[in-house]
Design a protein around this motif. Structure first.
Motif, PDB file in Angstrom:
ATOM      1  N   MET A   1       9.483  12.299   8.339  1.00  0.00           N
ATOM      2  CA  MET A   1      10.414  11.373   7.751  1.00  0.00           C
ATOM      3  C   MET A   1      10.407  10.106   8.589  1.00  0.00           C
ATOM      4  SD  MET A   1      14.550  11.660   7.511  1.00  0.00           S
ATOM      5  CE  MET A   1      14.811  11.421   9.246  1.00  0.00           C
ATOM      6  N   SER A   2      10.307   8.951   7.971  1.00  0.00           N
ATOM      7  CA  SER A   2      10.398   7.667   8.658  1.00  0.00           C
ATOM      8  C   SER A   2      11.317   6.741   7.878  1.00  0.00           C
ATOM      9  CB  SER A   2       9.029   7.005   8.787  1.00  0.00           C
ATOM     10  OG  SER A   2       8.232   7.671   9.710  1.00  0.00           O
ATOM     11  N   ILE A   3      12.162   6.044   8.593  1.00  0.00           N
ATOM     12  CA  ILE A   3      13.057   5.068   7.992  1.00  0.00           C
ATOM     13  C   ILE A   3      12.751   3.728   8.646  1.00  0.00           C
ATOM     14  CG2 ILE A   3      15.451   4.386   7.643  1.00  0.00           C
ATOM     15  CD1 ILE A   3      16.136   7.390   8.056  1.00  0.00           C
ATOM     16  N   SER A   4      12.459   2.706   7.846  1.00  0.00           N
ATOM     17  CA  SER A   4      12.085   1.407   8.381  1.00  0.00           C
ATOM     18  C   SER A   4      13.253   0.428   8.327  1.00  0.00           C
ATOM     19  CB  SER A   4      10.924   0.822   7.582  1.00  0.00           C
ATOM     20  OG  SER A   4      10.647  -0.494   8.001  1.00  0.00           O
ATOM     21  N   VAL A   5      13.430  -0.331   9.403  1.00  0.00           N
ATOM     22  CA  VAL A   5      14.402  -1.412   9.469  1.00  0.00           C
ATOM     23  C   VAL A   5      13.753  -2.557  10.235  1.00  0.00           C
ATOM     24  CG1 VAL A   5      16.399   0.127   9.404  1.00  0.00           C
ATOM     25  CG2 VAL A   5      15.406  -0.492  11.597  1.00  0.00           C
ATOM     26  N   LEU A   6      14.445  -3.665  10.375  1.00  0.00           N
ATOM     27  CA  LEU A   6      13.953  -4.720  11.255  1.00  0.00           C
ATOM     28  C   LEU A   6      13.907  -4.178  12.671  1.00  0.00           C
ATOM     29  CD1 LEU A   6      16.056  -7.699   9.905  1.00  0.00           C
ATOM     30  CD2 LEU A   6      13.674  -7.194   9.412  1.00  0.00           C
ATOM     31  N   ALA A  36       5.560   1.019  14.248  1.00  0.00           N
ATOM     32  CA  ALA A  36       4.660   1.283  13.123  1.00  0.00           C
ATOM     33  C   ALA A  36       4.925   2.697  12.618  1.00  0.00           C
ATOM     34  CB  ALA A  36       3.210   1.141  13.578  1.00  0.00           C
ATOM     35  N   PRO A  37       4.600   2.983  11.357  1.00  0.00           N
ATOM     36  CA  PRO A  37       4.835   4.330  10.834  1.00  0.00           C
ATOM     37  C   PRO A  37       4.101   5.397  11.646  1.00  0.00           C
ATOM     38  CG  PRO A  37       4.288   2.819   9.066  1.00  0.00           C
ATOM     39  CD  PRO A  37       4.050   2.085  10.358  1.00  0.00           C
ATOM     40  N   VAL A  38       4.713   6.537  11.779  1.00  0.00           N
ATOM     41  CA  VAL A  38       4.114   7.671  12.487  1.00  0.00           C
ATOM     42  C   VAL A  38       3.383   8.530  11.469  1.00  0.00           C
ATOM     43  CG1 VAL A  38       4.641   9.755  13.791  1.00  0.00           C
ATOM     44  CG2 VAL A  38       5.870   7.649  14.265  1.00  0.00           C
ATOM     45  N   THR A  39       2.136   8.889  11.797  1.00  0.00           N
ATOM     46  CA  THR A  39       1.346   9.669  10.846  1.00  0.00           C
ATOM     47  C   THR A  39       1.066  11.090  11.315  1.00  0.00           C
ATOM     48  OG1 THR A  39      -0.681   8.779  11.806  1.00  0.00           O
ATOM     49  CG2 THR A  39       0.241   7.627   9.889  1.00  0.00           C
ATOM     50  N   ASP A  40       1.329  11.401  12.588  1.00  0.00           N
ATOM     51  CA  ASP A  40       1.108  12.775  13.040  1.00  0.00           C
ATOM     52  C   ASP A  40       2.021  13.110  14.209  1.00  0.00           C
ATOM     53  OD1 ASP A  40      -0.090  12.198  15.618  1.00  0.00           O
ATOM     54  OD2 ASP A  40      -1.932  11.701  14.570  1.00  0.00           O
ATOM     55  N   PHE A  41       2.051  14.372  14.544  1.00  0.00           N
ATOM     56  CA  PHE A  41       2.960  14.897  15.558  1.00  0.00           C
ATOM     57  C   PHE A  41       2.652  14.376  16.960  1.00  0.00           C
ATOM     58  CE2 PHE A  41       4.669  18.359  18.278  1.00  0.00           C
ATOM     59  CZ  PHE A  41       5.970  18.344  17.813  1.00  0.00           C
ATOM     60  N   ASN A  42       1.440  13.929  17.201  1.00  0.00           N
ATOM     61  CA  ASN A  42       1.034  13.482  18.536  1.00  0.00           C
ATOM     62  C   ASN A  42       1.122  11.969  18.705  1.00  0.00           C
ATOM     63  OD1 ASN A  42       0.356  16.114  19.501  1.00  0.00           O
ATOM     64  ND2 ASN A  42      -1.427  16.030  18.169  1.00  0.00           N
ATOM     65  N   ASN A  70      13.183  -0.750  21.856  1.00  0.00           N
ATOM     66  CA  ASN A  70      12.983  -1.584  20.687  1.00  0.00           C
ATOM     67  C   ASN A  70      12.107  -0.827  19.714  1.00  0.00           C
ATOM     68  OD1 ASN A  70      14.428  -3.836  21.521  1.00  0.00           O
ATOM     69  ND2 ASN A  70      12.713  -4.558  22.748  1.00  0.00           N
ATOM     70  N   GLY A  71      12.512  -0.775  18.451  1.00  0.00           N
ATOM     71  CA  GLY A  71      11.722  -0.087  17.444  1.00  0.00           C
ATOM     72  C   GLY A  71      12.104  -0.527  16.053  1.00  0.00           C
ATOM     73  N   ARG A  72      11.198  -0.262  15.130  1.00  0.00           N
ATOM     74  CA  ARG A  72      11.433  -0.612  13.734  1.00  0.00           C
ATOM     75  C   ARG A  72      11.656   0.627  12.882  1.00  0.00           C
ATOM     76  NH1 ARG A  72       7.468  -3.759   9.567  1.00  0.00           N
ATOM     77  NH2 ARG A  72       8.992  -3.788   7.902  1.00  0.00           N
ATOM     78  N   TYR A  73      11.207   1.768  13.345  1.00  0.00           N
ATOM     79  CA  TYR A  73      11.294   3.012  12.588  1.00  0.00           C
ATOM     80  C   TYR A  73      12.026   4.067  13.398  1.00  0.00           C
ATOM     81  CZ  TYR A  73       7.650   1.182   9.525  1.00  0.00           C
ATOM     82  OH  TYR A  73       6.936   0.427   8.647  1.00  0.00           O
ATOM     83  N   VAL A  74      12.676   4.972  12.699  1.00  0.00           N
ATOM     84  CA  VAL A  74      13.167   6.215  13.283  1.00  0.00           C
ATOM     85  C   VAL A  74      12.322   7.291  12.627  1.00  0.00           C
ATOM     86  CG1 VAL A  74      15.078   7.836  13.477  1.00  0.00           C
ATOM     87  CG2 VAL A  74      15.517   5.379  13.579  1.00  0.00           C
TER      88      VAL A  74
END
Length: 98
Positions: A1-6, A36-42, A70-74
């Motif tokens: 699951m990824s949630i994007s914000v500024l 950036a979006p996370v695509t795998d567990f590592n 600092n991050g854009r995604y959780v």
């Protein structure tokens, strides 16, 4: 699951497991706060790991504090080995500096 914000400065996160079922599903998870979006567990950006062979208790709240990131995604990545279960969280709350 990824949630994007500024891109924001994350200071605290609460992750709440479901309170009605599924307490044994999440056994090994990582919470990340990347740009950036996370695509795998590592993926890079691991902040908090949860490991419990019995699974996360029903209604359990992970309170991840003292963050200064600092991050854009959780992103929450779950690795339960060969058994593929859906992510069964109830709520994810992020706290940021404004």
């Amino acid at each position: 699951m990824s949630i994007s914000v500024l891109t924001v400065r994350v200071t605290r996160v609460h992750i709440t497991n479901r309170s009605d079922c599924c307490g044994n599903i999440i056994k090994n998870s990582e919470s990340l706060f990347p740009n950036a979006p996370v695509t795998d567990f590592n993926a890079i950006g691991n902040v908090f790991e949860y490991n419990n062979s019995s699974g996360m208790p029903v209604g359990y709240v992970q309170d991840i504090t003292n963050l200064n990131l600092n991050g854009r995604y959780v992103s929450i990545c779950v690795d339960n080995g060969a058994t593929a279960f859906p992510l069964t969280l109830s709520e994810v709350k992020g706290f940021v500096d404004v």
